[in-house]
Design an enzyme around this catalytic site. Structure first.
Site, mmCIF file in Angstrom:
data_model
loop_
_atom_site.group_PDB
_atom_site.id
_atom_site.type_symbol
_atom_site.label_atom_id
_atom_site.label_comp_id
_atom_site.label_asym_id
_atom_site.label_seq_id
_atom_site.Cartn_x
_atom_site.Cartn_y
_atom_site.Cartn_z
ATOM 1 N N SER A 17 3.464 7.601 -5.578
ATOM 2 C CA SER A 17 4.114 7.194 -6.822
ATOM 3 C C SER A 17 3.130 6.525 -7.762
ATOM 4 O O SER A 17 3.056 6.852 -8.951
ATOM 5 C CB SER A 17 5.278 6.250 -6.515
ATOM 6 N N ALA A 18 2.345 5.572 -7.250
ATOM 7 C CA ALA A 18 1.423 4.833 -8.112
ATOM 8 C C ALA A 18 0.246 5.687 -8.552
ATOM 9 O O ALA A 18 -0.102 5.730 -9.738
ATOM 10 C CB ALA A 18 0.922 3.585 -7.382
ATOM 11 N N GLU A 39 -5.408 13.178 -2.606
ATOM 12 C CA GLU A 39 -4.193 13.000 -1.814
ATOM 13 C C GLU A 39 -4.369 13.644 -0.447
ATOM 14 O O GLU A 39 -4.812 14.800 -0.349
ATOM 15 C CB GLU A 39 -2.993 13.620 -2.537
ATOM 16 N N HIS A 474 10.592 -0.345 2.343
ATOM 17 C CA HIS A 474 10.042 -0.995 1.157
ATOM 18 C C HIS A 474 8.829 -1.882 1.471
ATOM 19 O O HIS A 474 8.762 -3.026 1.005
ATOM 20 C CB HIS A 474 11.109 -1.864 0.484
#
Length: 546
Positions: A17-18, A39, A474
């Protein structure tokens, strides 16, 4: 080592995401600069579970999951707890539950008090708004034209509607929007879903690499024709970062990573940005010599920078699996993300919401907690899952073997329930969930509870919490920004004591917000891009340039 040493202006390590946000924003803001995004996972194309929202629950444990696990602890009845992390372009934002919930504004004001000067809700609000295209349009708190689509369920599932109505019977507010100020109350979830499919950071920020919909699965809409990729942005998948390279100073000037099985040293002429998440970033820092010097030497790693906070301050939201119910009738097809509604309330110890619950349109018991009497696969089973958003306990990540990468390299202690206050607060949450299940809103829906804390003594309730405690997925805080002795980055996200190196992911979050951290991570990445390009209202003009 490859004979060639390719060079880019910026190298972003980690395409979750970041990293996807930072790479996209840098390429757009600096058209003359070359940007490489590395990635370890695949592009994710052709994976129906990534595109079709309800199917995301099938992804943990597959090749698109790193396979991390919190170590066994007596605080959680001696169990190890799986903690899925997306190993694919888009990271956990491409494999997780798609919920878009910032948490309470006061959560971000706590960042400044923790030493992250200049990071409060008012500072982050422009980035929250810039990142989203909220279905309700722009407002003081919401953005209407950002890269990420955010919607609510158009036809809420019955168990989701009952949560909102039942919470109102308990005296909690019906919230029209969870992301517009006070979060105490219940509401339909904000979700990264559009046109019937997941809308991840890849769809919003890297559309040239986004997976198309399967034929006939969803309307083609915005995915009819992918745009051409930016000419100055290279996305390299299947490439695992092994360590960082340093020049004098020390200055981070390269990344050593795999390319088709071979090692390559890629130089970064302007800077390196780490975005591997709460586990990958501290792991790479430690393997590269940035961390506690004593621990580095014990691993045989030459210290580059003395930062004992690397790997510490791990935070996550503990939740309880197993609070399940048998409905009076079949629940029908799973819709949205398999949930669809949230509830937030204050425990007896908290000044603002620190407890949270969400519904699951099916079983949610966790390992070893299947419903009794052969009901585990019964289409009438659903769950209401309480979670603690204000945990006092802290965990840590340590590297066991610097020659390995990923789960085989590290040991992760979640710290769940290490503090008595957390155990007591989750036990208190059980009472609220049972009160909720007894409301008129659920009366026509629920036949009976399954594996729920009904009529338990205080001791039995404590055992239930320990045996059913799990993770909300999280993790954050393991390379926290701040100014104290345990800070890893300064408030401009520079790794302290190392030039040319920043961190821009969940690991920099000093205090976990009381919400799903996807929105917070994207906002951090948005601001990181502005800091790098000199567009932020404060901070350095740019990263150090060789």
């Amino acid at each position: 080592m490859s004979a060639t040493e390719p060079a880019y202006d910026y190298v972003i390590v980690g395409g979750g995401s970041a990293g996807s946000v930072v790479a996209s924003r840098l390429a757009a803001a600096l058209p003359a600069a070359s940007v490489l995004l590395i990635e370890a996972g695949t592009y994710g194309r052709g994976v129906a579970q990534i595109v079709d929202p309800p199917q995301w629950t099938k992804l943990p444990g597959t090749a698109l999951d790193w396979g991390y696990r919190y170590r066994a602890s007596p605080h959680v009845a001696g169990r190890g707890i799986p903690i899925p992390r997306g190993k694919v372009l888009g990271g956990s934002g491409a494999t997780g539950a798609m919920r878009w919930f910032r948490g309470h504004p006061g959560d971000y004001d706590a960042w400044g008090r923790a030493g992250a000067t200049g990071w409060n809700y008012a500072d982050l609000l422009p980035y929250f708004r810039r990142s989203e295209a909220w279905e309700g349009g722009p407002s003081e708190h919401r953005g209407g034209s950002g890269p990420l689509r955010v919607t609510r369920p158009s036809k809420p599932h019955p168990v989701a509607s009952a949560l909102v109505e039942g919470a109102a019977e308990l005296g909690l507010a019906r919230l029209d929007d969870l992301n517009a100020g006070d979060t105490a109350g219940a509401a339909l979830a904000n979700l990264n879903i559009a046109d019937g499919r997941r809308f991840s950071v890849v769809d919003g920020y890297l559309p040239a690499w986004a997976p198309p919909p399967a034929p006939g699965q969803v309307p083609v809409g915005a995915w009819a024709a992918a745009p051409e990729p930016p000419p100055n942005l290279t996305v390299l998948t299947g490439s695992t970062a092994l360590r960082l390279g340093f020049g004098p100073g020390p200055r981070c000037d390269a990344v050593v990573h795999t390319v088709r099985g071979a090692l390559r040293r890629t130089r970064a002429q302007a800077g390196v940005v780490l975005a591997l998440g709460a586990f990958g970033t501290p792991e790479l820092l430690i393997r590269s010599g940035i961390g506690d010097p004593a621990q580095l030497r014990a691993l045989g790693v030459n210290p580059v920078a003395c930062l004992p906070g690397v790997g510490r301050n791990l935070q996550d939201h503990p939740l309880l699996c197993g609070v399940q119910f048998l409905a009076r009738h079949r629940l029908g097809l799973v819709t949205d993300d398999g949930g669809g509604a949230l509830m937030n309330w204050r425990s007896s110890r908290a000044p603002r919401p620190d407890l949270h619950a969400f519904v699951v349109q099916g079983p949610h018991a966790g390992p070893g907690g299947a419903a009794p009497d052969g009901l585990a696969g019964d289409p009438r089973v659903f769950a209401i899952c309480p979670a603690l958003l204000g945990s006092v306990s802290r965990g840590r990540l340590t590297v066991r073997d610097p020659e390995k990468t990923g789960p085989d390299s590290v040991e992760i202690d979640a710290g769940f329930l290490a503090e008595r206050a957390d155990l007591d607060t989750l036990a208190e949450a059980l009472d609220t969930i049972m009160d909720l299940a007894a409301t008129a809103a659920y009366a026509e829906l629920i036949d009976k509870p399954l594996l729920a804390a009904v009529g338990l003594s205080a001791r039995e309730k404590e055992a239930f919490v320990r045996e059913h405690c799990s993770t909300s997925f999280h993790p954050c805080g393991t390379a926290a920004m701040g100014t104290g002795s345990d800070a890893v980055t300064d408030p401009e996200l520079n790794v302290i004591g190392v030039a040319g190196l920043r961190v821009a992911d969940a690991s920099v979050i000093p205090v976990i917000p009381a919400g799903d951290i996807q929105a917070a991570v994207v906002a951090v990445a948005e601001r990181a891009a502005d800091l790098i390009t000199g567009k932020a209202a404060w901070g350095p003009a740019a990263m150090p340039v060789a």
